[in-house]
Enzyme design. Structure first.
Site, PDB file in Angstrom:
ATOM      1  N   ARG A   1       2.154  27.893 -45.029  1.00  0.00           N
ATOM      2  CA  ARG A   1       2.776  28.386 -43.775  1.00  0.00           C
ATOM      3  C   ARG A   1       1.842  29.353 -43.050  1.00  0.00           C
ATOM      4  O   ARG A   1       1.774  29.357 -41.821  1.00  0.00           O
ATOM      5  CB  ARG A   1       4.136  29.019 -44.067  1.00  0.00           C
ATOM      6  CG  ARG A   1       5.066  27.944 -44.597  1.00  0.00           C
ATOM      7  CD  ARG A   1       6.528  28.227 -44.556  1.00  0.00           C
ATOM      8  NE  ARG A   1       7.184  27.070 -45.179  1.00  0.00           N
ATOM      9  CZ  ARG A   1       8.261  27.102 -45.934  1.00  0.00           C
ATOM     10  NH1 ARG A   1       8.873  28.250 -46.139  1.00  0.00           N
ATOM     11  NH2 ARG A   1       8.757  26.011 -46.461  1.00  0.00           N
TER      12      ARG A   1
ATOM     13  N   GLU B   1      20.127  24.456 -57.296  1.00  0.00           N
ATOM     14  CA  GLU B   1      19.680  23.853 -56.030  1.00  0.00           C
ATOM     15  C   GLU B   1      19.156  22.429 -56.223  1.00  0.00           C
ATOM     16  O   GLU B   1      17.972  22.234 -56.505  1.00  0.00           O
ATOM     17  CB  GLU B   1      18.582  24.730 -55.393  1.00  0.00           C
ATOM     18  CG  GLU B   1      18.107  24.173 -54.058  1.00  0.00           C
ATOM     19  CD  GLU B   1      17.014  25.017 -53.394  1.00  0.00           C
ATOM     20  OE1 GLU B   1      16.503  25.957 -54.029  1.00  0.00           O
ATOM     21  OE2 GLU B   1      16.674  24.711 -52.246  1.00  0.00           O
TER      22      GLU B   1
ATOM     23  N   LYS C   1      23.464  25.648 -54.344  1.00  0.00           N
ATOM     24  CA  LYS C   1      22.627  25.709 -53.136  1.00  0.00           C
ATOM     25  C   LYS C   1      22.254  24.288 -52.746  1.00  0.00           C
ATOM     26  O   LYS C   1      21.241  23.741 -53.196  1.00  0.00           O
ATOM     27  CB  LYS C   1      21.377  26.573 -53.410  1.00  0.00           C
ATOM     28  CG  LYS C   1      20.420  26.606 -52.231  1.00  0.00           C
ATOM     29  CD  LYS C   1      19.481  27.779 -52.266  1.00  0.00           C
ATOM     30  CE  LYS C   1      18.437  27.651 -51.175  1.00  0.00           C
ATOM     31  NZ  LYS C   1      17.740  28.876 -50.868  1.00  0.00           N
TER      32      LYS C   1
ATOM     33  N   SER D   1      18.038  25.356 -45.757  1.00  0.00           N
ATOM     34  CA  SER D   1      17.943  24.805 -44.404  1.00  0.00           C
ATOM     35  C   SER D   1      17.118  23.519 -44.367  1.00  0.00           C
ATOM     36  O   SER D   1      17.339  22.676 -43.491  1.00  0.00           O
ATOM     37  CB  SER D   1      17.413  25.834 -43.400  1.00  0.00           C
ATOM     38  OG  SER D   1      16.153  26.336 -43.754  1.00  0.00           O
ATOM     39  N   GLY D   2      16.156  23.379 -45.249  1.00  0.00           N
ATOM     40  CA  GLY D   2      15.489  22.092 -45.456  1.00  0.00           C
ATOM     41  C   GLY D   2      14.603  21.587 -44.338  1.00  0.00           C
ATOM     42  O   GLY D   2      14.259  20.415 -44.327  1.00  0.00           O
ATOM     43  N   GLY D   3      14.286  22.437 -43.366  1.00  0.00           N
ATOM     44  CA  GLY D   3      13.427  21.990 -42.272  1.00  0.00           C
ATOM     45  C   GLY D   3      14.205  21.727 -40.985  1.00  0.00           C
ATOM     46  O   GLY D   3      13.633  21.272 -39.988  1.00  0.00           O
TER      47      GLY D   3
ATOM     48  N   ARG E   1      13.222  28.925 -44.059  1.00  0.00           N
ATOM     49  CA  ARG E   1      12.619  28.645 -42.754  1.00  0.00           C
ATOM     50  C   ARG E   1      13.551  28.943 -41.587  1.00  0.00           C
ATOM     51  O   ARG E   1      13.115  29.493 -40.567  1.00  0.00           O
ATOM     52  CB  ARG E   1      12.170  27.174 -42.692  1.00  0.00           C
ATOM     53  CG  ARG E   1      10.863  26.949 -43.396  1.00  0.00           C
ATOM     54  CD  ARG E   1      10.649  25.474 -43.678  1.00  0.00           C
ATOM     55  NE  ARG E   1      11.529  24.977 -44.727  1.00  0.00           N
ATOM     56  CZ  ARG E   1      11.533  23.723 -45.163  1.00  0.00           C
ATOM     57  NH1 ARG E   1      10.714  22.835 -44.615  1.00  0.00           N
ATOM     58  NH2 ARG E   1      12.326  23.343 -46.134  1.00  0.00           N
TER      59      ARG E   1
HETATM   60  P1  13P Z   1      14.584  26.350 -46.608  1.00  0.00           P
HETATM   61  O1  13P Z   1      15.784  27.063 -46.042  1.00  0.00           O
HETATM   62  O2  13P Z   1      13.338  26.590 -45.833  1.00  0.00           O
HETATM   63  O3  13P Z   1      14.864  24.911 -46.912  1.00  0.00           O
HETATM   64  O4  13P Z   1      14.309  27.015 -48.017  1.00  0.00           O
HETATM   65  C1  13P Z   1      15.368  27.268 -48.832  1.00  0.00           C
HETATM   66  C2  13P Z   1      14.912  27.295 -50.226  1.00  0.00           C
HETATM   67  O5  13P Z   1      15.158  28.238 -50.926  1.00  0.00           O
HETATM   68  C3  13P Z   1      14.171  26.130 -50.729  1.00  0.00           C
HETATM   69  O6  13P Z   1      14.091  26.185 -52.126  1.00  0.00           O
END
Ligand code: 13P
Length: 354
Positions: free
Chosen positions: A44, A188, A230, A272-274, A305
Site C-alpha cells: 500500500r 474471518e 468477521k 470491507s474486502g476492497g 481499507r
Molecule cells: P479490509 O477491510 O481492507 O478488507 O481488511 C479487513 C481485514 O482485516 C482483512 O483481514
C-alpha cells in the site's frame, strides 16, 4: 487440578470472553483493522510512493492511534506483531495509547496463507504451531482479542469441499486456543471479491463456508458468545457485469447470515474486502435500516481499507499531512459508526474536511 477449581476457572474465563466480545460490539462502535502484514502494508505504501521502512510504518500507525476522538466510534483495534512493540515519537507505547482511550487492543495471529497442497488455486492459512505460547504472551501484554483470516476464492472449480473443510478446521483450532488463553477470537473466513461471479454464487459459497465453519466451531467446543465472526458481505465479483443495488446486497447478506450464523454468536463485524469506502458504509447502513429488528446478532464493521484508505492517500508519508489525514480517518469512523445504527446519510459525505 481439582475439578471444581478447574470448572470455576473456566466459567470465569468464559465470562471474561463474553464481556470482551460485548465491549467490542458496543452500540454505535466498530473495529478498526490496522493489522496489515509487512508485505501488505509495504504494497500500500509502494502504490503511493511512500518509502517502505519500519520507521514509516511506525509513523503511519502513530497517526492512526493518535487520531483525536477515535474512541468515539472504535471499540477495538487489530494490530500487527510489529506494531504491538512500537511507540509514539514521544515514547508512549501504542498499546497504552489505545488502552487509555478505552480501545481494546487485539492482534492478527495468523501468519498468512500458502497454497493448499493438492488443490490448484486454493489457500490455507498458517500459524497454529506455537500459537498457545504466543497467545499466553499476548494476553500478558494486554491484548484481549485476536484475528485469523482464511481466504476462499471463487472460480469455476473453486472452492472445493476439501479447501473449505481444511480452512474451517484451522479456524476452529485457532479459536479454541484463543479462548483457552482468555482471548476473544475473531473468526474471518473471507470469500474474496475477485472474479466475475454473480451475487447468487457468492451467496451460495458464503453460506457453504459459514456452515462448515460453525460445524467445526461447535465440534471443537468454541463458545460462540465469546467469539466474533468477521465475514465478507455477500457481493458479486468485482468484474461481474451485473452490480446489484445496495438494497439487494443488504438483503442477500442478511438472509445468508440468518440461515447459518447462530444467534448466540458474540457479534458480526464485516471486513470491507476492497469495496469503495462510501459503499461499504451505505451497505452496512441499509442492513440496519431494513433488517435491524430481525437481526439476532450485533452487526458492525471491522474495516481496514474502507476506513484507512483516504487517510493514507492524504498522508503520503509526509509529517505535514498528519492532521489532515487524521480528519479523513475520523470522518470514515464517524460514517461507519452512524451506519452501524442505520443513521448514515449521503450528506455526511459532503462535509468540507479541508
Ligand atoms: P479490509 O477491510 O481492507 O478488507 O481488511 C479487513 C481485514 O482485516 C482483512 O483481514
Amino acid at each position: 487440578m481439582d475439578n471444581t477449581i478447574h470448572t470455576i476457572q473456566s466459567m470465569m474465563n468464559i465470562q471474561e470472553l463474553k464481556n470482551t466480545a460485548q465491549r467490542l460490539m458496543a452500540d454505535g462502535k466498530g473495529l478498526l483493522a490496522m493489522d496489515e502484514s509487512l508485505s501488505t502494508c509495504n504494497k500500500r505504501f509502494e502504490a503511493l510512493g511512500i518509502p517502505q521502512t519500519e520507521e514509516n510504518r511506525r509513523k503511519y500507525r502513530e497517526l492512526i492511534v493518535t487520531t483525536p476522538n477515535l474512541e468515539l466510534g472504535i471499540s477495538g483495534a487489530i494490530l500487527f506483531e510489529e506494531t504491538i512493540h512500537q511507540e509514539t515519537e514521544a515514547g508512549i507505547s501504542f498499546l497504552s495509547i489505545l488502552q487509555e482511550k478505552g480501545i481494546i487492543p487485539g492482534i492478527k495471529v495468523d501468519q498468512g496463507t500458502v497454497d493448499l497442497a493438492g488443490f490448484l488455486g486454493e489457500k490455507i492459512t498458517e500459524g497454529l504451531d506455537g500459537l498457545r505460547n504466543r497467545l499466553a504472551g499476548y494476553y500478558q501484554m494486554g491484548l484481549r482479542f485476536a484475528k485469523w483470516r482464511a481466504v476462499i476464492s471463487i472460480s469455476a472449480e473453486n472452492p472445493t469441499i476439501a479447501g473449505i473443510k481444511a480452512n474451517a478446521f484451522t479456524l476452529a483450532r485457532y479459536a479454541a486456543l484463543c479462548q483457552e488463553a482468555g482471548i476473544v477470537p475473531m473468526v474471518e473466513p473471507e470469500v474474496l471479491m475477485d472474479g466475475d461471479h454473480t451475487l447468487e454464487r457468492c451467496a451460495e459459497v458464503t453460506e457453504q463456508v459459514l456452515k462448515e465453519v460453525f460445524n467445526e466451531l461447535y465440534e471443537q467446543k468454541v463458545v460462540l458468545e465469546g467469539m466474533i465472526l468477521k465475514p465478507n458481505m455477500v457481493l458479486p465479483g468485482i468484474s461481474c457485469a451485473l452490480q446489484p443495488d445496495v438494497e439487494t446486497i443488504a438483503e442477500a447478506t442478511v438472509n445468508c447470515f440468518l440461515k447459518v450464523v447462530p444467534a448466540a454468536v458474540g457479534g458480526i463485524a464485516f471486513l470491507s474486502g476492497g469495496q469503495a469506502a462510501e459503499l461499504a458504509s451505505e451497505r452496512l447502513n441499509v442492513m440496519h435500516l431494513r433488517f435491524g429488528p430481525v437481526m439476532p446478532w450485533a452487526l458492525t464493521f471491522s474495516f481496514s481499507r474502507a476506513i484507512q484508505q483516504p487517510a493514507l492517500e492524504m498522508w503520503k508519508g509526509d509529517d505535514l499531512n498528519v492532521a489532515a489525514a487524521q480528519k479523513l480517518l475520523y470522518h470514515r469512523v464517524e460514517c461507519n459508526s452512524a451506519a452501524r445504527e442505520g443513521k448514515y446519510t449521503h450528506d455526511m459525505e459532503n462535509v468540507d474536511l479541508g
